[in-house]
Motif scaffolding. Structure first.
Motif, PDB file in Angstrom:
ATOM      1  N   LEU A   1     -22.505  24.929 -17.843  1.00 53.33           N
ATOM      2  CA  LEU A   1     -21.863  23.735 -18.404  1.00 53.33           C
ATOM      3  C   LEU A   1     -22.315  23.579 -19.845  1.00 53.33           C
ATOM      4  CD1 LEU A   1     -22.487  21.197 -15.505  1.00 53.33           C
ATOM      5  CD2 LEU A   1     -20.297  22.262 -16.083  1.00 53.33           C
ATOM      6  N   THR A   2     -21.449  23.058 -20.698  1.00 50.45           N
ATOM      7  CA  THR A   2     -21.864  22.695 -22.051  1.00 50.45           C
ATOM      8  C   THR A   2     -22.351  21.248 -21.989  1.00 50.45           C
ATOM      9  OG1 THR A   2     -19.730  21.787 -22.667  1.00 50.45           O
ATOM     10  CG2 THR A   2     -20.035  24.148 -22.993  1.00 50.45           C
TER      11      THR A   2
ATOM     12  N   GLU B   1     -21.190  18.866 -23.567  1.00 52.50           N
ATOM     13  CA  GLU B   1     -19.988  18.021 -23.486  1.00 52.50           C
ATOM     14  C   GLU B   1     -19.501  17.906 -22.042  1.00 52.50           C
ATOM     15  OE1 GLU B   1     -18.560  16.267 -26.054  1.00 52.50           O
ATOM     16  OE2 GLU B   1     -20.499  16.921 -26.891  1.00 52.50           O
ATOM     17  N   ASP B   2     -19.441  19.082 -21.365  1.00 48.65           N
ATOM     18  CA  ASP B   2     -19.008  19.079 -19.963  1.00 48.65           C
ATOM     19  C   ASP B   2     -19.855  18.111 -19.142  1.00 48.65           C
ATOM     20  OD1 ASP B   2     -17.324  21.136 -20.632  1.00 48.65           O
ATOM     21  OD2 ASP B   2     -18.585  22.715 -19.755  1.00 48.65           O
ATOM     22  N   ALA B   3     -21.173  18.158 -19.422  1.00 49.76           N
ATOM     23  CA  ALA B   3     -22.102  17.378 -18.604  1.00 49.76           C
ATOM     24  C   ALA B   3     -21.727  15.900 -18.622  1.00 49.76           C
ATOM     25  CB  ALA B   3     -23.525  17.581 -19.101  1.00 49.76           C
ATOM     26  N   LYS B   4     -21.213  15.446 -19.768  1.00 50.02           N
ATOM     27  CA  LYS B   4     -20.825  14.032 -19.850  1.00 50.02           C
ATOM     28  C   LYS B   4     -19.629  13.734 -18.948  1.00 50.02           C
ATOM     29  CE  LYS B   4     -22.430  13.571 -24.577  1.00 50.02           C
ATOM     30  NZ  LYS B   4     -21.879  14.034 -25.866  1.00 50.02           N
ATOM     31  N   GLU B   5     -18.839  14.772 -18.692  1.00 50.66           N
ATOM     32  CA  GLU B   5     -17.650  14.593 -17.856  1.00 50.66           C
ATOM     33  C   GLU B   5     -17.980  14.593 -16.365  1.00 50.66           C
ATOM     34  OE1 GLU B   5     -14.437  14.162 -18.977  1.00 50.66           O
ATOM     35  OE2 GLU B   5     -15.558  13.852 -20.834  1.00 50.66           O
ATOM     36  N   PHE B   6     -19.197  14.972 -16.045  1.00 51.10           N
ATOM     37  CA  PHE B   6     -19.522  15.137 -14.625  1.00 51.10           C
ATOM     38  C   PHE B   6     -19.418  13.804 -13.902  1.00 51.10           C
ATOM     39  CE2 PHE B   6     -22.202  15.349 -10.923  1.00 51.10           C
ATOM     40  CZ  PHE B   6     -21.906  16.589 -10.383  1.00 51.10           C
ATOM     41  N   ASN B   7     -18.768  13.836 -12.769  1.00 48.18           N
ATOM     42  CA  ASN B   7     -18.508  12.626 -11.997  1.00 48.18           C
ATOM     43  C   ASN B   7     -19.651  12.383 -11.003  1.00 48.18           C
ATOM     44  OD1 ASN B   7     -17.382  10.539 -10.575  1.00 48.18           O
ATOM     45  ND2 ASN B   7     -15.825  11.799  -9.556  1.00 48.18           N
ATOM     46  N   TYR B   8     -20.607  11.549 -11.407  1.00 51.43           N
ATOM     47  CA  TYR B   8     -21.742  11.261 -10.530  1.00 51.43           C
ATOM     48  C   TYR B   8     -21.315  10.333  -9.398  1.00 51.43           C
ATOM     49  CZ  TYR B   8     -24.812  13.471 -13.892  1.00 51.43           C
ATOM     50  OH  TYR B   8     -25.420  14.388 -14.702  1.00 51.43           O
TER      51      TYR B   8
ATOM     52  N   ALA C   1     -15.938  19.618 -13.839  1.00 58.10           N
ATOM     53  CA  ALA C   1     -16.495  19.232 -15.136  1.00 58.10           C
ATOM     54  C   ALA C   1     -16.433  20.372 -16.156  1.00 58.10           C
ATOM     55  CB  ALA C   1     -17.940  18.774 -14.952  1.00 58.10           C
ATOM     56  N   ALA C   2     -16.430  21.609 -15.675  1.00 57.14           N
ATOM     57  CA  ALA C   2     -16.529  22.738 -16.606  1.00 57.14           C
ATOM     58  C   ALA C   2     -15.243  22.907 -17.404  1.00 57.14           C
ATOM     59  CB  ALA C   2     -16.826  24.019 -15.830  1.00 57.14           C
ATOM     60  N   SER C   3     -15.382  23.075 -18.716  1.00 59.25           N
ATOM     61  CA  SER C   3     -14.202  23.217 -19.556  1.00 59.25           C
ATOM     62  C   SER C   3     -13.946  24.668 -19.943  1.00 59.25           C
ATOM     63  CB  SER C   3     -14.386  22.391 -20.826  1.00 59.25           C
ATOM     64  OG  SER C   3     -15.516  22.879 -21.526  1.00 59.25           O
ATOM     65  N   THR C   4     -15.002  25.512 -19.795  1.00 62.01           N
ATOM     66  CA  THR C   4     -14.881  26.883 -20.281  1.00 62.01           C
ATOM     67  C   THR C   4     -14.018  27.732 -19.350  1.00 62.01           C
ATOM     68  OG1 THR C   4     -17.205  26.528 -20.618  1.00 62.01           O
ATOM     69  CG2 THR C   4     -16.319  28.635 -21.358  1.00 62.01           C
ATOM     70  N   PRO C   5     -13.034  28.475 -19.873  1.00 59.81           N
ATOM     71  CA  PRO C   5     -12.326  29.401 -19.003  1.00 59.81           C
ATOM     72  C   PRO C   5     -13.239  30.597 -18.718  1.00 59.81           C
ATOM     73  CG  PRO C   5     -11.563  29.637 -21.266  1.00 59.81           C
ATOM     74  CD  PRO C   5     -12.586  28.544 -21.278  1.00 59.81           C
ATOM     75  N   ASN C   6     -12.873  31.415 -17.790  1.00 59.55           N
ATOM     76  CA  ASN C   6     -13.600  32.663 -17.520  1.00 59.55           C
ATOM     77  C   ASN C   6     -14.980  32.502 -16.933  1.00 59.55           C
ATOM     78  OD1 ASN C   6     -11.459  33.963 -18.569  1.00 59.55           O
ATOM     79  ND2 ASN C   6     -12.401  34.227 -20.592  1.00 59.55           N
TER      80      ASN C   6
ATOM     81  N   PHE D   1     -27.466  23.869 -15.027  1.00 57.12           N
ATOM     82  CA  PHE D   1     -26.320  24.662 -15.478  1.00 57.12           C
ATOM     83  C   PHE D   1     -26.112  24.577 -16.989  1.00 57.12           C
ATOM     84  CE2 PHE D   1     -25.047  24.832 -10.943  1.00 57.12           C
ATOM     85  CZ  PHE D   1     -25.018  26.215 -10.850  1.00 57.12           C
ATOM     86  N   ILE D   2     -26.638  23.516 -17.606  1.00 59.52           N
ATOM     87  CA  ILE D   2     -26.578  23.494 -19.078  1.00 59.52           C
ATOM     88  C   ILE D   2     -27.480  24.607 -19.618  1.00 59.52           C
ATOM     89  CG2 ILE D   2     -27.127  22.151 -21.153  1.00 59.52           C
ATOM     90  CD1 ILE D   2     -26.334  19.660 -19.638  1.00 59.52           C
ATOM     91  N   LYS D   3     -28.633  24.764 -18.937  1.00 61.06           N
ATOM     92  CA  LYS D   3     -29.567  25.817 -19.382  1.00 61.06           C
ATOM     93  C   LYS D   3     -28.998  27.209 -19.151  1.00 61.06           C
ATOM     94  CE  LYS D   3     -33.815  23.341 -18.472  1.00 61.06           C
ATOM     95  NZ  LYS D   3     -34.467  23.187 -17.182  1.00 61.06           N
TER      96      LYS D   3
END
Ligand code: ADP
Ligand code: MG
Length: 758
Positions: A644-645, A647-654, A670-675, A747-749
């Motif tokens: 996760l980036t 930015e993605d982390a902020k989108e995570f639905n807790y 939450a993940a925005s990255t393709p692939n 996952f950010i790490k």
């Protein structure tokens, strides 16, 4: 037939290994040979090939019955007529074997040294055409060595009594000058060709793990290496029994071996191991002499051995087939204490007092060598080779220290804060609270304890968690801190007073950036196994089962039918024709006739069931360096592991609570990255296990489920009770928001380093 043709026809190998061809040539030219080659280097073929090509018969003196039987089985399956003569045979059987030998039925006869003196054998020898006498494990002849066998000394008498002097060849893996000189003199070798190949075993991976949780380590290791064969050495019989029982409780097929077991049990357990009925054996150093099992994939040392000689010999039992294999030594400071204790009690009653003192000193020095091996951050392989008198130059690049890329860091200041924090918490909490406090975590639990008002709160905010883990491990190892053994694993101050002025705490850490000017490490050796895809590995497992079934039927150890490397090669090349099959590694003509058919069938059945499936991919090394976006066969860009980036982390639905599957779905959402590959619940759980936030509970019959450890509960993991269809209670993991945050941070790490070109 040339030696190379014999190598291919009988043993199915395409080329000789270093040193082998020279030895074979010398023997065929009639010269005596003394060869020193490490375990697994392939000494047997050095005399077996000449034995096949020389007229008459070759006698091989071998110290161990199990070893002879093994070799004869292997030779017979390869189509070489061979026999053994030892105390397991009745007089009648011996007479029969010797009669057949006299008729010229055998090219190779293995014989125990004691048999050479018997009248029947001497009678036979007087009339037979004996071209060569080979002394295997020739160090047994030397009184300098640890394995001195008085009956070995008589070999010379026997040879002297023969009507014609045969060629003499001697083989050993023990290298010291004294032993070599002894062999040469005692056997009266005539102008022998001396050959000592290097001591390196390139396919062995060496690592030292500093851990106090050895049981957990072993359990986890076995889970990660299912179906593989391995030896786990322990220092004492008690440890062997305890560990074997523990592993059996966890459902692993393990057996055990030590001198305290009845002979019958020892024999049975050893056979279970050799025949892969129990692929893992827990043993003291009493186990292993004469075990030529070629597919031992790992040797773990639960305790530090007493000397490098012992260690290399024991670890060297891994990977005789040349496939990558692991040698891991589990080290804790306690090992040194145990070993010193054992040495202090060692009995030198038969020595003069001065000698006893000298021997005791020598033992202590050997122990120190091992201690240094366990503590060094240098290349482990080079540490070993240097000890044995070699002069390696560049680090190997493929041991635990090289690939771990350790850097020693002075963490004295951080250590002081950890100790302060434990003191401030008055030794009442576990690791999660201590490290959470130091990192200034914003957790309700910490506020509830008042940890957020302590001096140490947030003092190590910037220090990576991994560094703190290693540091904490070291403080526990060094005895500055202690951990209770109950399930809460509370940390409290150790017996050693807090760091005095000037004391340093140095910790091995992976470097944050590239080291500057170290010589380039040797390239990593890739293996056949590395090239197999998931499908290839699945087929490999099927072939392994097939081999096991055939072995059971024939009463042979599986590796004698085909080595792991042969099976891997079959998966790699999926042979279609006889020609293809004969070119498989280790496929001699006899083996082809006897065993190839079912393997053919299994391979084509697999390919028919999975049309178009790729069994292998070129290994990373062989692939040309390609831009990251290179499309794969399927036309899609290659996938990278999930991350996760920020930015993605902020989108995570807790949410208040997530099951594993729900958590996975929320991560993907939450993940925005393709692939990126979707994360797996298994990978998440394995990470939690590795972090000791969850532990395994066992179902009564088979399988495991996970429950949070006290530290896991601190971190927000819960367990929800369930019942299986058959009424068995178990529980599943539930992730509260704290735990969800932990996974998101993890996952950010996992985000890969930025590529400089993008
Ligand atoms: P040592 O007696 O030196 O410990 P072995 O003679 O038992 O070793 O051989 C170890 C393994 O290496 C065996 O499985 C053997 O078949 C294999 N081997 C020996 N020589 C070759 C070769 N030239 N090519 C491939 N494998 C070989
Ligand atoms: Mg051998």
């Amino acid at each position: 037939m040339t030696p190379l043709e014999a190598l291919k026809r009988y043993f199915g190998y395409d080329s000789f290994r270093p040193g082998q061809a020279d030895i074979v040539d010398a023997l065929l030219a009639g010269q005596d040979v003394l060869a020193v080659m490490p375990t697994g280097a392939g000494k047997s073929l050095c005399y077996q090939i000449p034995a096949l090509l020389l007229p008459g018969v070759t006698l091989v003196v071998s110290p161990l019955i199990s070893l002879m039987q093994d070799q004869v089985k292997a030779l017979s399956t390869a189509g070489v007529p061979a026999a053994f003569i030892n105390s397991t045979l009745t007089d009648r059987q011996i007479a029969l074997a010797l009669q057949r030998a006299a008729e010229g039925s055998y090219k190779i006869i293995y014989v125990a040294p004691e048999r050479l003196e018997t009248a029947v054998f001497r009678d036979f020898a007087a009339g037979a055409e004996i071209s060569m006498v080979t002394v295997d494990e020739a160090h047994c002849i030397s009184q300098w060595g640890q394995d001195f066998r008085p009956s070995y000394v008589k070999i010379l008498d026997f040879v002297a009594g023969l009507p014609r002097r045969p060629i003499l060849s001697a083989f050993t893996a023990t290298a010291t000058r004294e032993v070599q000189e002894d062999i040469r003199c005692t056997l009266r070798l005539q102008n022998p060709k001396l050959l000592a190949t290097g001591f390196d075993r390139p396919n062995l991976f060496f690592a030292v793990e500093h851990t106090r949780h050895k049981d957990d380590y072993v359990i986890q290791y076995l889970r990660e290496h299912p179906g593989e064969s391995g030896i786990i050495y322990c220092a004492t019989r008690k440890n062997v029994d305890k560990l074997q029982q523990l592993l059996a409780q966890y459902g692993f097929a393990v057996t055990s071996y030590h001198a305290g077991l009845p002979a019958e049990t020892r024999r049975k357990n050893q056979n279970d191991f050799i025949y892969d009925a129990a692929p893992v054996i827990v043993a003291t150093n009493a186990f292993g002499m004469g075990i030529d099992k070629s597919n031992v994939r790992f040797v773990l040392h639960y305790n530090m051995p007493q000397s490098m000689e012992n260690y290399y010999q024991e670890a060297g039992r891994a990977g005789r087939d040349g496939l990558p294999s692991q040698c891991v030594l589990l080290y804790s400071a306690q090992d040194v204490v145990i070993n010193k204790f054992l040495l202090d009690r060692k009995d030198f009653a038969e020595c003069e007092p001065e000698d006893a003192e000298l021997l005791h000193q020598r033992d202590l020095q050997r122990l120190q060598t091992m201690e240094r091996y366990c503590q060094t951050t240098d290349c482990l392989r080079n540490t070993i080779l240097t000890y044995f008198g070699e002069h390696p130059t560049a680090p190997c690049g493929s041991c635990g220290n090289c690939s771990g890329d350790y850097e020693e860091a002075d963490l004295t200041a951080e250590a002081k804060w950890i100790i302060n924090c434990v003191a401030e918490l008055r030794g009442r909490y576990g690791k999660a609270v201590v490290l959470g406090t130091l990192q200034g975590a914003n957790r309700a639990r910490l506020r509830e304890l008042g940890a957020d008002r302590m001096k140490s709160y947030g003092k190590l905010k910037g220090t990576p968690r991994e560094t703190l883990d290693r540091l904490l491990a070291q403080l526990l190892n060094d005895g500055y801190l202690l951990q209770t053994k109950d399930q809460y694993a509370v940390l409290h101050l150790g017996d050693i007073t807090p760091l005095q002025q000037g004391a340093q705490v140095l910790v091995k850490l992976p470097p944050r950036h590239e080291p500057e000017h170290t010589p380039a490490p040797k390239p990593k050796r890739s293996s056949m196994m590395d090239a197999l895809t998931g499908a290839g590995l699945e087929l490999f497992a099927q072939l392994r089962q097939l081999r096991f079934d055939i072995a059971q039927r024939e009463g042979l150890p599986p590796y004698i039918i085909f080595g792991d490397k042969s099976l891997a090669d079959m998966c790699l090349r999926a042979p279609q024709t006889q020609q293809d099959m004969l070119s498989i590694y280790g496929m001699g003509e006899r083996k082809y006739e006897k065993y190839a058919a079912p393997f053919f069938a299994a391979i084509s059945a697999y390919c028919a069931e999975h049309p178009g499936v790729a069994l292998s991919l070129p290994s990373a090394q062989e692939q040309p360096a390609a831009p990251a976006e290179k499309p794969t066969k399927s036309g899609k860009a290659p996938k990278v592991d999930f991350y996760l980036t920020a930015e993605d982390a902020k989108e995570f639905n807790y949410q208040d609570s997530y099951s594993g599957a729900e958590l996975k779905a929320a991560l993907v959402e939450a993940a925005s990255t393709p692939n990126v590959k979707a994360p797996t619940i298994k990978a998440i759980e394995e990470w939690l296990y590795h972090e000791r936030l969850i532990s395994m509970e066992r179902f009564p019959k088979k399988g495991f489920y996970y429950v949070p450890t006290p530290a896991g509960v601190d971190a927000g993991l819960r367990s929800v009770d369930r019942v299986t269809a058959s009424g068995m209670p178990y529980s599943v993991l539930d992730y509260t928001p704290d735990a969800q945050r932990l996974i998101v941070e993890h996952f950010i790490k996992m985000k890969p380093e930025e590529n400089s070109s993008t």
